[in-house]
Design a protein around this motif. Structure first.
Motif, short mmCIF file in Angstrom:
data_model
loop_
_atom_site.label_atom_id
_atom_site.label_comp_id
_atom_site.label_asym_id
_atom_site.label_seq_id
_atom_site.Cartn_x
_atom_site.Cartn_y
_atom_site.Cartn_z
N THR A 292 0.69 -1.22 -0.15
CA THR A 292 -0.13 0.12 -0.08
C THR A 292 0.82 1.22 -0.16
O THR A 292 1.98 1.43 0.73
CB THR A 292 -0.95 -0.08 1.22
N ARG A 293 0.70 2.14 -1.06
CA ARG A 293 1.56 3.46 -1.04
C ARG A 293 1.36 4.12 0.35
O ARG A 293 0.44 4.46 0.76
CB ARG A 293 1.05 4.34 -2.28
N PRO A 294 2.67 4.41 0.77
CA PRO A 294 2.85 5.28 1.83
C PRO A 294 2.56 6.80 1.59
O PRO A 294 2.59 7.29 0.41
CB PRO A 294 4.30 5.14 2.42
N GLY A 295 2.21 7.38 2.62
CA GLY A 295 2.13 9.10 2.27
C GLY A 295 3.51 9.77 2.03
O GLY A 295 4.42 9.15 2.52
N PHE A 296 3.17 10.89 1.62
CA PHE A 296 4.49 11.39 1.14
C PHE A 296 3.98 12.91 0.89
O PHE A 296 2.97 13.40 0.79
CB PHE A 296 5.22 10.89 -0.08
N THR A 297 5.23 13.77 1.00
CA THR A 297 5.13 15.20 0.32
C THR A 297 5.76 15.39 -0.74
O THR A 297 6.87 14.85 -0.87
CB THR A 297 5.50 16.10 1.68
N LEU B 167 8.29 7.15 -5.93
CA LEU B 167 7.89 6.47 -4.74
C LEU B 167 8.81 5.20 -4.68
O LEU B 167 9.28 4.99 -3.54
CB LEU B 167 6.55 5.92 -4.98
N ILE B 168 9.03 4.43 -5.69
CA ILE B 168 9.85 3.25 -5.66
C ILE B 168 11.29 3.82 -5.38
O ILE B 168 11.86 3.03 -4.55
CB ILE B 168 9.70 2.40 -6.97
N ASP B 169 11.58 4.94 -6.01
CA ASP B 169 12.96 5.23 -5.77
C ASP B 169 13.15 5.53 -4.07
O ASP B 169 14.24 5.17 -3.55
CB ASP B 169 13.48 6.46 -6.53
N ALA B 170 11.97 6.20 -3.83
CA ALA B 170 12.36 6.42 -1.99
C ALA B 170 12.25 5.30 -1.33
O ALA B 170 13.11 5.09 -0.27
CB ALA B 170 11.14 7.49 -1.73
N LEU B 171 11.21 4.26 -1.59
CA LEU B 171 11.22 3.25 -0.87
C LEU B 171 12.37 2.17 -0.88
O LEU B 171 12.62 1.43 -0.06
CB LEU B 171 9.79 2.53 -1.19
N THR C 238 10.59 14.09 -24.75
CA THR C 238 9.66 14.90 -23.67
C THR C 238 10.02 13.96 -22.55
O THR C 238 10.45 12.83 -22.55
CB THR C 238 8.32 14.61 -23.83
N VAL C 239 10.13 14.58 -21.23
CA VAL C 239 10.40 14.12 -20.14
C VAL C 239 9.54 14.67 -18.88
O VAL C 239 9.04 15.69 -18.83
CB VAL C 239 12.09 14.23 -19.63
N THR C 240 9.26 13.52 -18.00
CA THR C 240 8.53 13.98 -16.63
C THR C 240 9.32 13.94 -15.62
O THR C 240 10.07 12.86 -15.41
CB THR C 240 7.17 13.24 -16.63
N ARG C 241 9.41 14.82 -14.72
CA ARG C 241 10.09 14.85 -13.59
C ARG C 241 9.40 15.07 -12.13
O ARG C 241 8.30 15.71 -12.21
CB ARG C 241 11.34 15.57 -13.58
N CYS C 242 9.74 14.51 -11.03
CA CYS C 242 9.31 14.86 -9.92
C CYS C 242 9.91 14.47 -8.95
O CYS C 242 10.92 13.63 -8.76
CB CYS C 242 7.87 14.45 -9.79
N ALA C 243 10.03 14.83 -7.57
CA ALA C 243 10.66 14.49 -6.50
C ALA C 243 9.57 14.59 -5.09
O ALA C 243 8.85 15.44 -5.13
CB ALA C 243 11.98 15.42 -6.18
N LEU C 244 9.91 13.36 -4.32
CA LEU C 244 9.06 13.57 -2.94
C LEU C 244 9.86 13.03 -1.92
O LEU C 244 10.77 12.52 -1.90
CB LEU C 244 7.77 12.71 -3.36
N LYS C 245 9.04 13.16 -0.71
CA LYS C 245 9.91 12.83 0.56
C LYS C 245 8.80 11.77 1.34
O LYS C 245 7.47 12.35 1.52
CB LYS C 245 10.20 13.86 1.43
N LEU C 246 9.33 10.78 1.74
CA LEU C 246 8.56 9.99 2.54
C LEU C 246 8.39 10.50 3.99
O LEU C 246 9.24 11.25 4.55
CB LEU C 246 8.95 8.47 2.57
N SER C 247 7.48 10.04 4.93
CA SER C 247 7.42 10.61 6.28
C SER C 247 8.70 10.32 6.88
O SER C 247 8.93 11.11 7.89
CB SER C 247 6.37 10.22 6.72
N GLY C 248 9.08 9.14 6.54
CA GLY C 248 10.58 8.63 7.31
C GLY C 248 11.71 9.66 6.95
O GLY C 248 12.78 9.25 7.45
N GLY C 249 11.61 10.25 5.75
CA GLY C 249 12.61 11.17 5.44
C GLY C 249 13.33 10.89 3.88
O GLY C 249 14.17 11.59 3.51
#
Lengths: 151, 363
Positions: A35-40, A100-104, A69-80
């Motif tokens: 299940t996907r974790p929360g992130f900002t 998300l996978i990169d962070a996890l 064409t390229v799509t980019r984004c960056a996110l942070k999990l609650s664990g950092g």
């Protein structure tokens, strides 16, 4: 220092796999695994371009070949853990799944995800490449010399 | 004097509505979707990506649909869309030596290591209309044969070993970008290659053909033609290392050209280079021939005065969007310009007494 290099090499490898994954595939594997974790968002998904370069003669001076064409984004999990994605095409949902996978992968969920997401993606991409190579190989010319009839 | 003219709004709106209806055609015939165009008109898609200078198959397919199959109009749409995108950066130069080749042939070396791989080519088809395609869409699967996915070496590497061909030593000078600064003369080779890879296929083909017919002849052979996919890598500033951000399909052509030597260079084979997005081999071969013709000065050859040797002529006329923009604008209203021309001609005729002779019925 050596650790950093090794980690980078692995991360480089999985980010490449995610960038080349077919539409929706990484997200489907991710959702099947957990299940996907929360992130900002550090950077909400954004569509842009990258100028692709080639080299004159294949090996010489670089030149600008055209953009992709390229799509980019960056996110942070609650664990950092921070996840980034740079993926080909205009695919915001795919970029979100990739980041998300990169962070996890940097958390304790990494080992599971390697088996449930990265390995299947790698196997599928290798199989697709192998199938094309096999079709190409079937079009390889087998020259044979006709016997000349002069003597 | 500038005279504002209004009154065309309704006509324009109605013209657009009719255009939409004509684009759709007979509603009794199924509508094309983007995926069908992408998958089944892939060589049109490739041309639009190459000359639109933006690699995105779905966008190119959409542009083809919107343009009713007019590829230059589709390229125009892609160029316009491209300018709206923020640019994230530049890739590392792609390594075509690592290409996963669908096709790889050499016209100069029969027994080239890696072999002559024909790929999905029109060559050797009989160019007879296939009425089966009008009937059913069933296609048997293409045969397969055991294969390795190891990279195939470039053919020019074999000639390099004997020193018989000029080298293309690596150089990491950042290239100029004609999408950012206007194209100015003299244009160095990286700028010429950028202009040629997005140049109109027809124009490039005709110029290349002119060199074969003798206008700046340079005796080209296709040393190697390869089509396949390469990964695209980019350095990501926030990561501090490069990652693969995708994979694109490319056509690369290297010509091997006869060269008897000049004041500055020894007798050896010289090279022309073509690299184009997608499966676009007519364009890539043309590009290589024109690239080679434009190199006359650096190789110490004579200026034969041929069009293909004239960088200014080639580069300022090869872009079909610039060309069509200027060409097609003359059909837009020029009422006021023309009114003044009309006044001038009437005045000149009055002065020359032409009106009288016309009245006399000479013809």
């Amino acid at each position: 220092m050596e650790d950093t290099i090794d980690t980078n090499a692995e991360r480089k490898c999985w980010m490449g796999l995610l960038a080349k994954a077919p539409e929706g595939r990484a997200a489907a594997l991710l959702d099947a695994a957990l299940t996907r974790p929360g992130f900002t968002w550090l950077r909400a998904p954004e569509i842009g371009s990258v100028m692709v370069r080639g080299r004159a003669g294949g090996t010489g001076a670089p030149f600008n070949l055209g953009e992709m064409t390229v799509t980019r984004c960056a996110l942070k999990l609650s664990g950092g853990a921070v996840g980034h994605a740079y993926i080909q095409g205009r695919r915001k949902a795919c970029a979100e799944a990739a980041a998300l996978i990169d962070a996890l992968m940097q958390t304790h969920a990494g080992a599971d995800l390697r088996a449930s997401v990265l390995e299947p993606l790698a196997a599928e991409q290798a199989a697709a490449k192998q199938a094309r190579a096999a079709k190409a190989a079937a079009t390889k010319v087998d020259f044979f010399t006709m016997v000349r009839g002069e003597d | 004097m500038y005279v504002a003219v209004k009154g065309g709004e309704r006509a324009i709106e109605n013209a657009h509505a009719w255009l939409a209806e004509e684009r759709r055609g007979d509603t009794g015939v199924a509508e094309l979707d983007i995926a069908q165009i992408r998958e089944q008109l892939s060589l049109s898609v490739n041309r639009v990506m190459a000359e639109g200078s933006l690699y995105d198959q779905d966008l190119a397919a959409l542009a083809i649909k919107q343009a009713r199959g007019d590829l230059i109009e589709a390229i125009f749409l892609i160029r316009a869309y491209r300018t709206t995108l923020p640019r994230f950066g530049c890739s590392e130069a792609v390594d075509t030596g690592a290409m996963a080749c669908d096709r790889r042939i050499s016209a100069t070396f029969k027994d080239v290591p890696g072999g002559q791989v024909l790929g999905p080519t029109f060559d050797y088809t009989h160019r007879l209309l296939d009425f089966k395609l009008a009937a059913d869409g069933e296609v048997p699967p293409a045969p397969e044969r055991e294969a390795t996915t190891a990279p195939v070496p470039h053919v020019t590497g074999f000639l390099n070993r004997e020193g018989l061909i000029e080298e293309a030593p690596q150089d990491d000078t950042p290239p100029p970008d004609l999408t950012r600064e206007p194209l100015e003369m003299p244009a160095e080779r990286p700028l010429r290659l950028q202009a040629l890879t997005r140049a109109d296929e027809g124009f490039t083909l005709s110029l290349a053909y002119s060199t074969q017919r003798g206008y700046g002849r340079n005796h080209a052979f296709v040393g190697e033609l390869r089509i396949g996919t390469v990964p695209v890598e980019m350095e990501i500033p926030e990561l501090g290392f490069a990652i693969e951000i995708g994979e694109i399909s490319l056509t690369e052509c290297e010509t091997v050209n006869q060269f008897t030597g000049s004041k500055s260079e020894p007798p050896q084979f010289t090279r022309g280079y073509g690299l184009v997005f997608g499966q676009t081999e007519r364009k890539a071969i043309s590009m290589a021939l024109v690239d080679r013709a434009l190199r006359w000065k650096e190789l110490g050859e004579d200026d034969a005065g041929a069009p293909a040797q004239d960088a200014e002529f080639v580069l300022y006329h090869c872009d079909n969007i610039q060309a069509t923009g200027f060409l097609e604008h003359i059909k837009l209203p020029h009422y006021v310009d023309f009114q003044s021309e009309l006044e001038l001609v009437r005045k000149l005729r009055r002065e020359a007494g032409a009106d009288q002779s016309h009245a006399g019925g000479t013809s």
